[in-house]
Design an enzyme around this catalytic site. Structure first.
Site, PDB file in Angstrom:
ATOM      1  N   LYS A 196       0.910  -1.061   0.186  1.00  0.00           N
ATOM      2  CA  LYS A 196      -0.016   0.098  -0.145  1.00  0.00           C
ATOM      3  C   LYS A 196       0.840   1.209   0.056  1.00  0.00           C
ATOM      4  CE  LYS A 196      -2.938   2.648   3.125  1.00  0.00           C
ATOM      5  NZ  LYS A 196      -3.470   2.741   4.376  1.00  0.00           N
ATOM      6  N   LYS A 208     -10.142  12.950   8.063  1.00  0.00           N
ATOM      7  CA  LYS A 208      -9.401  12.543   9.540  1.00  0.00           C
ATOM      8  C   LYS A 208      -9.550  14.146  10.403  1.00  0.00           C
ATOM      9  CE  LYS A 208      -6.238   9.220   7.772  1.00  0.00           C
ATOM     10  NZ  LYS A 208      -6.592   8.018   8.541  1.00  0.00           N
ATOM     11  N   ASP A 219       1.588   6.943   5.372  1.00  0.00           N
ATOM     12  CA  ASP A 219       0.454   5.835   5.142  1.00  0.00           C
ATOM     13  C   ASP A 219       1.332   4.957   3.789  1.00  0.00           C
ATOM     14  OD1 ASP A 219      -1.589   4.659   6.036  1.00  0.00           O
ATOM     15  OD2 ASP A 219      -2.875   5.861   4.575  1.00  0.00           O
ATOM     16  N   ASP A 278     -11.955   7.061   3.945  1.00  0.00           N
ATOM     17  CA  ASP A 278     -11.012   6.766   4.620  1.00  0.00           C
ATOM     18  C   ASP A 278     -10.278   5.263   4.753  1.00  0.00           C
ATOM     19  OD1 ASP A 278      -8.605   7.726   6.159  1.00  0.00           O
ATOM     20  OD2 ASP A 278      -9.421   7.740   8.028  1.00  0.00           O
ATOM     21  N   GLU A 280      -9.484   3.455   2.399  1.00  0.00           N
ATOM     22  CA  GLU A 280      -8.998   3.535   0.829  1.00  0.00           C
ATOM     23  C   GLU A 280      -7.982   2.464   0.654  1.00  0.00           C
ATOM     24  OE1 GLU A 280      -5.494   4.931   2.672  1.00  0.00           O
ATOM     25  OE2 GLU A 280      -7.592   5.838   3.382  1.00  0.00           O
ATOM     26  N   ARG A 282      -7.396  -0.513   1.450  1.00  0.00           N
ATOM     27  CA  ARG A 282      -7.912  -1.725   0.699  1.00  0.00           C
ATOM     28  C   ARG A 282      -8.318  -1.654  -0.648  1.00  0.00           C
ATOM     29  NH1 ARG A 282     -12.124  -2.145   5.441  1.00  0.00           N
ATOM     30  NH2 ARG A 282     -10.378  -0.828   6.375  1.00  0.00           N
TER      31      ARG A 282
END
Length: 431
Positions: A196, A208, A219, A278, A280, A282
């Site tokens: 990811k 968020k 992230d 949020d 996202e 996956r």
């Protein structure tokens, strides 16, 4: 006068004036780490962190007792994100020195790229940097890389990556990297690694709160960690064909951004209703896992900073492991134990796959109801995009990738944790 500090190891307790539980004492000769009879590597790492915190920028590891693991432990604690400390040690045995230098290259790259700002690392830049790193450690001629970007993603059918990133001015990208040391272009793909790579996650329209957004440059930690793991495995002699797939996007808000209620139709025909923008990670991993499955590998590993649920369960000291394959899970946990890294299993069962209902699509991208197991249902979502999800697939929810503040062992920022585990697992499975 030299400003370099010598650091020694001792199994003896510190003198009483340093405190009954002191792990560090000082004399004219330098600093001494008191490791006890058990050769406490945690104490070594904490001492490294303390010396960095005191601003000691030049250290020589001196005297007896310094081996591969103790030098590595000190290095982990001594390394910080704001300055480059100088660390010297006496040469280790040749094999140990080679291993230490490979670890440093892999984890330095991983930690540095996670610590960079989102302005420095956009989705395409992440894909490019990862490809350049793997090429730098692999034998010449063994790596081919393709970066699929922007609307070319739609041409190839990678709807999830495109949808998540369409709200950003910075185009999304999928890295498709082929490491093939066999010399045979028709060699079977042994393993696919999927990461990811969300280079900044605002949460999208499910925005968020500010305090949860401050670390969202990290992230893409799953993509960085799995790339570092492949790099270290290559330096350790990996001799099987591996494909690395990084799913890179920026999750932002604009008039083009993904909205709640939108439906994504994936390449395998699955439709997914967006109930939370949020969730996202996956959505982009689904594309990578479909690409991986199409290569028909023996092994698929994906890494992602996927859920807050995993971090709530395990804190920063462990990554979460989720898989339907009990034997493979055991082997991954064994690899983590051998590499002295934190990895802990969380449950994943068939009933979790039924906890993602949608009134308008095959699946929702989040589970509904109170007290739902967020890490488990996120992994269950991913399983819909793995052809044989019961065998040969593991998912790592990387809870320990990044620390917002320093601890007694780690500087603030990226840790590189998981790189060694992934490298060992690849090497062991390839035997």
């Amino acid at each position: 006068m030299s400003t370099q500090m010598s650091v020694f190891l001792s199994q003896e307790a510190a003198q009483p004036q340093w405190g009954a539980r002191a792990i560090l004492s000082f004399s004219e000769a330098g600093a001494t780490i008191h490791i006890g009879e058990g050769h406490d590597l945690g104490a070594v790492q904490r001492a490294g962190r303390t010396l960095d915190g005191q601003g000691i920028a030049l250290v020589a590891l001196s005297g007896k007792g310094w081996d591969l693991e103790s030098v590595w432990a000190f290095y982990q604690g001594y390394r910080g994100p704001k300055k480059k400390n100088a660390l010297e040690w006496d040469a280790l045995a040749e094999a140990d020195q080679v291993e230490l230098e490979a670890r440093i290259r892999a984890t330095d790259w991983t930690r540095d790229i996670i610590n960079k700002t989102a302005e420095e690392v956009a989705p395409r830049q992440l894909a490019t940097m990862a490809a350049e790193y793997i090429k730098s450690v692999a034998p010449a001629g063994t790596v081919k890389a393709k970066i699929v970007k922007d609307k070319d993603l739609l041409t190839e059918g990678w709807e999830g990556i495109y949808a998540v990133g369409r709200g950003s001015e910075r185009t999304s990208a999928m890295l498709q990297l082929d490491f093939n040391p066999t010399g045979d272009e028709n060699a079977p793909v042994f393993a696919c690694l999927v990461g990811k790579g969300i280079t900044f996650d605002s949460g999208g329209y499910s925005i968020k709160p500010g305090q949860f957004m401050t670390a969202m440059k990290a992230d893409m930690g799953g993509a960085a960690t799995i790339t570092g793991g492949l790099g270290l495995a290559i330096e350790r002699g990996l001799n099987k064909r591996i494909k690395l797939i990084l799913c890179c996007a920026e999750n932002m808000i604009s008039g083009r951004a993904l909205k709640l209620g939108d439906i994504i139709t994936y390449k395998n025909g699955k439709t997914v209703e967006i109930m939370n923008t949020d969730a996202e990670g996956r959505l982009v991993l689904a594309d990578g896992l479909m690409f991986a499955s199409a290569q028909n590998p023996e092994l698929i590993i994906d890494c992602a900073t996927l859920t807050g649920a995993a971090k709530n369960a395990l804190g920063n000291d462990y990554h979460a492991l989720l898989s339907f394959d009990d034997e493979l899970s055991h082997q991954a946990l064994t690899a983590a134990n051998q590499e002295k890294e934190g990895l802990w299993p969380l449950p994943l069962a068939d009933f979790h796959r039924g906890m993602l209902p949608s009134n308008f699509a095959d699946l929702s991208n989040i589970s509904s109801g109170d007290y739902t197991p967020g890490a488990s249902t996120a992994a269950a979502f991913l399983s819909y995009f793995v052809d044989d999800y019961k065998k040969g697939w593991i998912h790592m929810d990387c809870a320990g990738t990044y620390r917002k503040s320093s601890s007694d062992k780690w500087a603030a920022g990226a840790t590189g944790m998981g790189v060694r585990t992934l490298a060992r697992l690849l090497i062991d499975q390839a035997k």
